[in-house]
Design a protein around this motif. Structure first.
Motif, PDB file in Angstrom:
ATOM      1  N   LEU A   2      -4.343  -5.293  -5.552  1.00 39.21           N
ATOM      2  CA  LEU A   2      -5.070  -5.942  -4.584  1.00 39.21           C
ATOM      3  C   LEU A   2      -4.505  -6.481  -3.458  1.00 39.21           C
ATOM      4  O   LEU A   2      -5.003  -6.619  -2.403  1.00 39.21           O
ATOM      5  CB  LEU A   2      -6.015  -6.623  -5.461  1.00 39.21           C
ATOM      6  N   TRP A   3      -3.464  -7.214  -4.007  1.00 39.04           N
ATOM      7  CA  TRP A   3      -2.646  -8.085  -2.704  1.00 39.04           C
ATOM      8  C   TRP A   3      -2.145  -7.180  -1.769  1.00 39.04           C
ATOM      9  O   TRP A   3      -2.212  -7.201  -0.612  1.00 39.04           O
ATOM     10  CB  TRP A   3      -1.467  -8.845  -3.427  1.00 39.04           C
ATOM     11  N   GLY A   4      -1.570  -5.862  -2.275  1.00 29.28           N
ATOM     12  CA  GLY A   4      -1.100  -4.936  -1.396  1.00 29.28           C
ATOM     13  C   GLY A   4      -2.187  -4.278  -0.450  1.00 29.28           C
ATOM     14  O   GLY A   4      -1.967  -4.370   0.790  1.00 29.28           O
ATOM     15  N   VAL A   5      -3.322  -4.001  -1.038  1.00 25.03           N
ATOM     16  CA  VAL A   5      -4.380  -3.894  -0.213  1.00 25.03           C
ATOM     17  C   VAL A   5      -5.042  -4.709   0.887  1.00 25.03           C
ATOM     18  O   VAL A   5      -4.994  -4.340   2.036  1.00 25.03           O
ATOM     19  CB  VAL A   5      -5.767  -3.381  -1.117  1.00 25.03           C
ATOM     20  N   SER A   6      -4.769  -5.994   0.509  1.00 30.66           N
ATOM     21  CA  SER A   6      -5.350  -6.909   1.263  1.00 30.66           C
ATOM     22  C   SER A   6      -4.256  -7.062   2.539  1.00 30.66           C
ATOM     23  O   SER A   6      -4.485  -7.518   3.693  1.00 30.66           O
ATOM     24  CB  SER A   6      -5.224  -8.281   0.615  1.00 30.66           C
ATOM     25  N   LEU A   7      -2.911  -6.793   2.378  1.00 29.06           N
ATOM     26  CA  LEU A   7      -2.083  -6.697   3.400  1.00 29.06           C
ATOM     27  C   LEU A   7      -1.983  -5.618   3.961  1.00 29.06           C
ATOM     28  O   LEU A   7      -1.258  -5.227   5.122  1.00 29.06           O
ATOM     29  CB  LEU A   7      -0.526  -6.896   2.734  1.00 29.06           C
ATOM     30  N   GLN A   8      -3.127  -4.698   3.867  1.00 32.52           N
ATOM     31  CA  GLN A   8      -3.213  -3.430   4.531  1.00 32.52           C
ATOM     32  C   GLN A   8      -1.768  -2.527   4.348  1.00 32.52           C
ATOM     33  O   GLN A   8      -1.620  -1.827   5.398  1.00 32.52           O
ATOM     34  CB  GLN A   8      -3.412  -3.510   6.009  1.00 32.52           C
ATOM     35  N   LEU A   9      -1.209  -2.439   3.192  1.00 35.18           N
ATOM     36  CA  LEU A   9       0.071  -1.621   2.986  1.00 35.18           C
ATOM     37  C   LEU A   9      -0.413  -0.118   2.701  1.00 35.18           C
ATOM     38  O   LEU A   9      -1.473   0.146   2.146  1.00 35.18           O
ATOM     39  CB  LEU A   9       0.854  -2.273   1.870  1.00 35.18           C
ATOM     40  N   ASP A  10       0.441   0.702   2.925  1.00 37.09           N
ATOM     41  CA  ASP A  10       0.009   2.071   2.513  1.00 37.09           C
ATOM     42  C   ASP A  10       0.039   2.089   0.920  1.00 37.09           C
ATOM     43  O   ASP A  10       0.749   1.368   0.465  1.00 37.09           O
ATOM     44  CB  ASP A  10       1.207   2.880   3.155  1.00 37.09           C
ATOM     45  N   ALA A  11      -0.633   3.263   0.309  1.00 39.81           N
ATOM     46  CA  ALA A  11      -0.804   3.421  -0.874  1.00 39.81           C
ATOM     47  C   ALA A  11       0.503   3.831  -1.607  1.00 39.81           C
ATOM     48  O   ALA A  11       0.779   3.145  -2.578  1.00 39.81           O
ATOM     49  CB  ALA A  11      -2.026   4.507  -1.306  1.00 39.81           C
ATOM     50  N   GLY A  12       1.411   4.406  -0.934  1.00 38.34           N
ATOM     51  CA  GLY A  12       2.811   4.735  -1.523  1.00 38.34           C
ATOM     52  C   GLY A  12       3.687   3.747  -1.569  1.00 38.34           C
ATOM     53  O   GLY A  12       4.306   3.531  -2.511  1.00 38.34           O
ATOM     54  N   VAL A  13       3.295   2.736  -0.617  1.00 35.62           N
ATOM     55  CA  VAL A  13       4.277   1.456  -0.773  1.00 35.62           C
ATOM     56  C   VAL A  13       3.634   0.652  -1.860  1.00 35.62           C
ATOM     57  O   VAL A  13       4.645   0.148  -2.573  1.00 35.62           O
ATOM     58  CB  VAL A  13       4.277   0.548   0.677  1.00 35.62           C
ATOM     59  N   ILE A  14       2.517   0.416  -1.818  1.00 30.68           N
ATOM     60  CA  ILE A  14       2.029  -0.250  -3.041  1.00 30.68           C
ATOM     61  C   ILE A  14       2.442   0.347  -4.487  1.00 30.68           C
ATOM     62  O   ILE A  14       2.815  -0.556  -5.414  1.00 30.68           O
ATOM     63  CB  ILE A  14       0.460  -0.347  -3.110  1.00 30.68           C
ATOM     64  N   ALA A  15       2.379   1.569  -4.649  1.00 27.07           N
ATOM     65  CA  ALA A  15       2.737   2.140  -5.655  1.00 27.07           C
ATOM     66  C   ALA A  15       4.120   1.987  -6.015  1.00 27.07           C
ATOM     67  O   ALA A  15       4.604   1.799  -7.357  1.00 27.07           O
ATOM     68  CB  ALA A  15       2.356   3.805  -5.695  1.00 27.07           C
ATOM     69  N   LEU A  16       4.975   1.676  -4.991  1.00 24.43           N
ATOM     70  CA  LEU A  16       6.492   1.774  -5.160  1.00 24.43           C
ATOM     71  C   LEU A  16       6.659   0.543  -5.728  1.00 24.43           C
ATOM     72  O   LEU A  16       7.513   0.264  -6.830  1.00 24.43           O
ATOM     73  CB  LEU A  16       7.140   2.072  -3.807  1.00 24.43           C
TER      74      LEU A  16
END
Length: 420
Positions: free
Chosen positions: A258-272
């Protein structure tokens, strides 16, 4: 865990539990880890909307919570081995239900049944280790147990991806889960009890296991609710502290993406980033057991909760600062380290304070309390995020971790004499 990190005596003791405990645990985690990410996909293929698909996936967690108390009753009456075998067979029936489910209702019932069986299987192996592992090895043995399940859950999604690449059908992963369950049941029924293997050697494991068996035969099983009431003090104090640990573990599963999404990061970056935390958690699981066995339970409990609580609390103030992504990575790494150091803590503390003649009923209450903490975390995050903000919810989770650390600091030395 490398070969050089385990002394020969400990390695021999741990190896004896592999056929009946660690192997089945790895198989269950591997199958569940492969199937779990695809449950929403299977539900959607049967006509479920987004809310219904999420409900199907959550049925597994709810069933685990509900199943602990009846599982404690069952283990107390038919024993650990038969409970594990029955749970594996019933989970097999549930997996077949997932495979042939004609509608969302049948799928939900099947997934709920798998969750109940997972609860029974987990409690049975916990009770088995509680009565058979010598105190000097207990934390390491239970950390390896937790590590086995983590390994399965970590690699399961990759296996699912490989299966999908070959067969292009999400239900093909269910066949893999079925194969894991069949192998699990065979290992549980055929695998030799470690204390039987050590009978001729006069090892402490054999003596402690036989003594526990004699005590269980002499003392009739206590009722689950009677046991819960009798041990209400330790459950309300140390048990609640352990529940905050479970809450922190579940919080990381929901908060970090959720934090990654709120920072508008790419899904691949969040998964990494999330994958990095998973790798750290697995790499450190044996260290927790070594610390608890050599220096005391508190030396693993306290640092783990302080690291995770501080990481979440600090992360809450970095959402809008420069280089917020860098702070996110740093916070995720700290959470991974803290959770890695927590491997086996809840199971070890439960085993430490469980009544010796018959631990199953107590462990049912203990696991119900800790699972409730884990189940409450996503609800707390969702409610606070909707009512206030995600950073506020993250800060509250951090405070929960710090309060849990305070609880461990006060009650571990009180209830666990060898805590250090």
């Amino acid at each position: 865990m490398t070969a050089g990190s385990v002394d020969p005596g400990t390695r021999q003791m741990l190896w004896r539990f592999a056929p009946m405990i660690y192997g089945p645990t790895l198989l269950f985690g591997l199958g569940e880890g492969a199937l779990l990410p695809l449950l929403p996909v299977i539900a959607a293929s049967l006509g479920a909307d987004i809310a219904q698909a999420a409900l199907i996936a959550s049925a597994l967690v709810v069933a685990r919570l509900i199943g602990n108390l009846p599982a404690g009753w069952l283990v107390a009456r038919i024993g650990e081995r038969y409970t594990m075998a029955i749970a594996g067979l019933l989970a097999l029936a549930g997996a077949c239900g997932v495979l042939v489910a004609p509608n969302v209702g049948v799928l939900a019932v099947s997934v709920f049944g798998i969750g109940l069986c997972a609860s029974a299987f987990g409690l049975a192996r916990h009770a088995f280790m509680t009565t058979r592992v010598p105190l000097a090895y207990r934390a390491r043995a239970l950390s390896v147990l937790g590590g086995s399940f983590r390994l399965g859950m970590f690699t399961g999604p990759f296996v699912a991806a490989a299966v999908l690449a070959i067969w292009h059908d999400e239900r093909a992963v269910t066949w893999f889960f079925i194969a894991c369950l069949v192998a699990l049941v065979v290992l549980v029924l055929v695998g030799r009890d470690p204390e039987d293997e050590l009978a001729a050697e006069g090892h402490a494991l054999h003596r402690s296991g036989r003594a526990a068996a004699a005590e269980r035969a002499a003392v009739p099983p206590a009722g689950v609710f009677r046991t819960m009431w009798h041990h209400r003090g330790v459950l309300a104090r140390l048990g609640v502290s352990a529940a905050t640990l479970s809450a922190m573990r579940q919080a990381r599963v929901y908060l970090l993406p959720l934090w990654g999404v709120s920072l508008q990061l790419d899904a691949g970056v969040i998964a990494l980033i999330v994958g990095l935390t998973g790798a750290l958690e697995f790499a450190l699981f044996y260290s927790s057991g070594q610390i608890m066995d050599r220096w005391g339970r508190l030396w693993a409990c306290l640092p783990s909760m302080l690291i995770m609580g501080s990481a979440f609390f600090g992360l809450a103030f970095t959402h809008d600062v420069p280089n917020a992504t860098g702070w996110f990575i740093a916070g995720a790494v700290l959470v991974g380290v803290g959770n890695g150091l927590s491997a086996g803590i809840s199971m070890t503390l439960g085993a430490d304070v469980a009544p010796r003649p018959e631990p199953a009923a107590f462990l049912g209450s203990w696991r119900t309390l800790t699972d409730a903490g884990g189940a409450a975390a996503p609800l707390l995050i969702a409610g606070l995020s909707a009512a206030v903000s995600l950073p506020f919810a993250t800060a509250v989770i951090g405070v929960v971790g710090l309060v849990g650390a305070l609880g461990f600091w006060r009650y571990v030395p009180r209830y666990v004499p060898h805590a250090g």
